[in-house]
Design a protein around this motif. Sequence first.
Motif, PDB file in Angstrom:
ATOM      1  N   UNK A  84     -45.701 -11.125 128.319  1.00 10.66           N
ATOM      2  CA  UNK A  84     -46.450 -12.146 129.698  1.00 10.66           C
ATOM      3  C   UNK A  84     -47.403 -13.597 128.296  1.00 10.66           C
ATOM      4  N   UNK A  85     -47.541 -12.872 126.948  1.00  8.99           N
ATOM      5  CA  UNK A  85     -48.374 -13.998 126.150  1.00  8.99           C
ATOM      6  C   UNK A  85     -47.336 -14.805 125.511  1.00  8.99           C
ATOM      7  N   UNK A  86     -45.990 -14.571 125.556  1.00  6.68           N
ATOM      8  CA  UNK A  86     -45.190 -15.425 125.010  1.00  6.68           C
ATOM      9  C   UNK A  86     -44.061 -14.978 124.423  1.00  6.68           C
ATOM     10  N   UNK A  87     -44.776 -13.857 123.738  1.00  3.98           N
ATOM     11  CA  UNK A  87     -44.274 -13.466 122.230  1.00  3.98           C
ATOM     12  C   UNK A  87     -42.985 -13.149 121.590  1.00  3.98           C
ATOM     13  N   UNK A  88     -42.323 -12.738 121.771  1.00  3.24           N
ATOM     14  CA  UNK A  88     -40.830 -12.367 120.721  1.00  3.24           C
ATOM     15  C   UNK A  88     -41.091 -11.135 121.002  1.00  3.24           C
ATOM     16  N   UNK A  89     -40.706 -10.124 121.663  1.00  3.70           N
ATOM     17  CA  UNK A  89     -40.370  -8.937 121.818  1.00  3.70           C
ATOM     18  C   UNK A  89     -39.182  -7.804 121.443  1.00  3.70           C
ATOM     19  N   UNK A  90     -39.474  -6.887 121.136  1.00  2.85           N
ATOM     20  CA  UNK A  90     -37.700  -5.859 119.934  1.00  2.85           C
ATOM     21  C   UNK A  90     -38.605  -4.662 120.405  1.00  2.85           C
ATOM     22  N   UNK A  91     -37.980  -4.331 121.644  1.00  2.00           N
ATOM     23  CA  UNK A  91     -38.604  -3.085 121.674  1.00  2.00           C
ATOM     24  C   UNK A  91     -37.097  -1.845 121.100  1.00  2.00           C
ATOM     25  N   UNK A  92     -37.870  -0.917 119.786  1.00  2.00           N
ATOM     26  CA  UNK A  92     -37.125   0.249 119.575  1.00  2.00           C
ATOM     27  C   UNK A  92     -36.693   1.502 120.573  1.00  2.00           C
ATOM     28  N   UNK A  93     -35.806   2.414 121.424  1.00  2.00           N
ATOM     29  CA  UNK A  93     -36.090   4.204 122.157  1.00  2.00           C
ATOM     30  C   UNK A  93     -35.051   4.531 121.024  1.00  2.00           C
ATOM     31  N   UNK A  94     -34.790   5.688 121.432  1.00  2.00           N
ATOM     32  CA  UNK A  94     -33.501   6.559 120.746  1.00  2.00           C
ATOM     33  C   UNK A  94     -32.749   6.965 122.199  1.00  2.00           C
ATOM     34  N   UNK A  95     -33.296   6.743 123.310  1.00  2.00           N
ATOM     35  CA  UNK A  95     -32.620   6.765 125.023  1.00  2.00           C
ATOM     36  C   UNK A  95     -32.003   5.517 124.845  1.00  2.00           C
ATOM     37  N   UNK A  96     -30.801   5.191 125.243  1.00  2.00           N
ATOM     38  CA  UNK A  96     -29.963   4.037 125.226  1.00  2.00           C
ATOM     39  C   UNK A  96     -29.733   3.715 126.663  1.00  2.00           C
ATOM     40  N   UNK A  97     -30.191   5.061 127.680  1.00  2.00           N
ATOM     41  CA  UNK A  97     -29.882   4.510 128.563  1.00  2.00           C
ATOM     42  C   UNK A  97     -32.067   4.205 129.567  1.00  2.00           C
ATOM     43  N   UNK A  98     -32.738   4.281 128.370  1.00  2.00           N
ATOM     44  CA  UNK A  98     -33.863   4.047 128.741  1.00  2.00           C
ATOM     45  C   UNK A  98     -34.349   2.504 128.531  1.00  2.00           C
ATOM     46  N   UNK A  99     -33.142   1.922 127.275  1.00  2.00           N
ATOM     47  CA  UNK A  99     -33.242   0.088 127.034  1.00  2.00           C
ATOM     48  C   UNK A  99     -32.317  -0.458 127.991  1.00  2.00           C
ATOM     49  N   UNK A 100     -31.474  -0.082 128.396  1.00  2.00           N
ATOM     50  CA  UNK A 100     -30.693  -0.616 129.599  1.00  2.00           C
ATOM     51  C   UNK A 100     -32.215  -0.736 131.157  1.00  2.00           C
ATOM     52  N   UNK A 101     -32.956  -0.122 131.399  1.00  2.00           N
ATOM     53  CA  UNK A 101     -33.520  -0.129 132.038  1.00  2.00           C
ATOM     54  C   UNK A 101     -34.289  -0.430 131.935  1.00  2.00           C
ATOM     55  N   UNK A 102     -34.773  -1.459 130.377  1.00  2.00           N
ATOM     56  CA  UNK A 102     -35.724  -2.263 130.408  1.00  2.00           C
ATOM     57  C   UNK A 102     -35.318  -3.370 130.412  1.00  2.00           C
ATOM     58  N   UNK A 134     -46.620   3.843 127.268  1.00  2.00           N
ATOM     59  CA  UNK A 134     -47.089   3.181 126.813  1.00  2.00           C
ATOM     60  C   UNK A 134     -46.117   2.364 125.807  1.00  2.00           C
ATOM     61  N   UNK A 135     -44.593   1.897 125.274  1.00  2.00           N
ATOM     62  CA  UNK A 135     -44.833   1.070 124.969  1.00  2.00           C
ATOM     63  C   UNK A 135     -43.943  -0.140 125.877  1.00  2.00           C
ATOM     64  N   UNK A 136     -43.614   0.537 127.034  1.00  2.00           N
ATOM     65  CA  UNK A 136     -43.285  -0.237 128.422  1.00  2.00           C
ATOM     66  C   UNK A 136     -44.649  -1.302 128.551  1.00  2.00           C
ATOM     67  N   UNK A 137     -45.704  -1.087 129.206  1.00  2.00           N
ATOM     68  CA  UNK A 137     -46.783  -1.701 128.635  1.00  2.00           C
ATOM     69  C   UNK A 137     -47.361  -2.578 128.431  1.00  2.00           C
ATOM     70  N   UNK A 138     -47.784  -2.715 126.986  1.00  2.00           N
ATOM     71  CA  UNK A 138     -47.102  -3.181 125.150  1.00  2.00           C
ATOM     72  C   UNK A 138     -46.231  -4.242 125.921  1.00  2.00           C
ATOM     73  N   UNK A 139     -44.680  -4.259 126.061  1.00  2.00           N
ATOM     74  CA  UNK A 139     -43.614  -5.395 126.559  1.00  2.00           C
ATOM     75  C   UNK A 139     -44.620  -6.104 127.132  1.00  2.00           C
ATOM     76  N   UNK A 140     -44.537  -5.291 127.999  1.00  2.00           N
ATOM     77  CA  UNK A 140     -45.389  -6.093 129.641  1.00  2.00           C
ATOM     78  C   UNK A 140     -46.522  -7.481 129.425  1.00  2.00           C
ATOM     79  N   UNK A 141     -47.275  -7.193 128.264  1.00  2.00           N
ATOM     80  CA  UNK A 141     -48.559  -7.594 128.096  1.00  2.00           C
ATOM     81  C   UNK A 141     -47.656  -8.763 126.960  1.00  2.00           C
ATOM     82  N   UNK A 142     -47.326  -8.148 126.007  1.00  2.00           N
ATOM     83  CA  UNK A 142     -46.534  -9.154 124.868  1.00  2.00           C
ATOM     84  C   UNK A 142     -45.540 -10.123 125.604  1.00  2.00           C
TER      85      UNK A 142
END
Length: 371
Positions: free
Chosen positions: A188-206, A178-186
């Motif tokens: 793409x629309x030019x927003x300032x996007x901040x994503x938080x997760x407890x998994x640091x490795x996942x944040x690296x991937x993103x 959900x979060x990844x797909x939300x970030x993709x659209x946001x």
Amino acid sequence: MKIGIPQEVKNNENRVALTPSGVLSLVQKGHEVYVETGAGIGSGITDDMYKESGARIVSTASEAWKQELIVKVKEPQKEEFALMQEGQLLFTYLHLAAEKEVTEALLEKKITGIAYETIQTKNDELPLLTPMSEIAGRMSVQIGVHFLEKINGGKGVLVGGVPGVNKANVMIIGGGIVGTNAAKIAIGMGANVTLLDINIQRLRELEVMFDGKIKTLASNEYNISQQVRDADLLIGAVLIPGAKAPRLVTDEMVQSMEKGSVIIDVAVDQGGSIETIDHITTHEHPIYEKHGVLHYAVANIPGAVPKTATYALTNMTLPYIERLATYGLEAYAQQNVAFSKGINTYNGHIIHEAVAKEFDKRFIDVEGLFA
């Protein structure tokens, strides 16, 4: 096996459990499929299309519910409890940890409740939840943009801004599907996007996935509170398979947001992660205001785009439905561990540990279920 496909009765739920191609595949394998008349209309599928695929059209919900295996999209609603037949198989999205009444009804009728959302592969993927999570994630931004418009009650912010004017701040809690797909659209629309997760490795991937166009932060109380305060659009995208979502955004945090900001909690069908979201809304009446902030709490977001969602869902559920109908519950559960994790209730017992824990009930480990 005889399979029933009732029409969905949840508010504005326009999806249907199977497409005509799915019906055809089952019929060719020797199964009988009973579809309630009009079940596919919301998804652009007529009774004639089902007939051509070999389905038997039945005129009432009770006729569809009389079959051995019931395949649905959403959990049974109160008006469907009386239609359930003792001992039958039910394959659908259940979200039982947030649905006490549904859980009790399944236990009382000794229904084998198999939940799409808890079927889990050995690499922790949730294959039957993924397509709807993709849709809900993408739609969450689309919906948020709509309600940020002043005419729709929001603060009147253009998400992508224009030269010389700030872009909107979109905050996403959870870096899963959900979060990844939300970030993709946001993004793409030019927003300032901040994503938080407890998994640091996942944040690296993103960070790599979005080529540095996203800001990532470790999910903790301090970081969440700081980001909520500045968010124009906050999207809750937290999932713990089978369990209630943890409450991460407090009432106090929401009070710090600017009036006219928007909150969308995609995890509301699992109880939600936003404290100020205290009830589920519907597509008919999707939002309410609290502390001057718009809250969107619809539990079946993909139901708004059924022509996409129904086909995406069938693509993933059909192989499981075919094998369940062909081999039967016991044999299929023993040969497929991922499927066995989908069994939430059986013969009056809770099989999923997270559901049992939520209601303080005993559960039977699925590994010993058919021993």
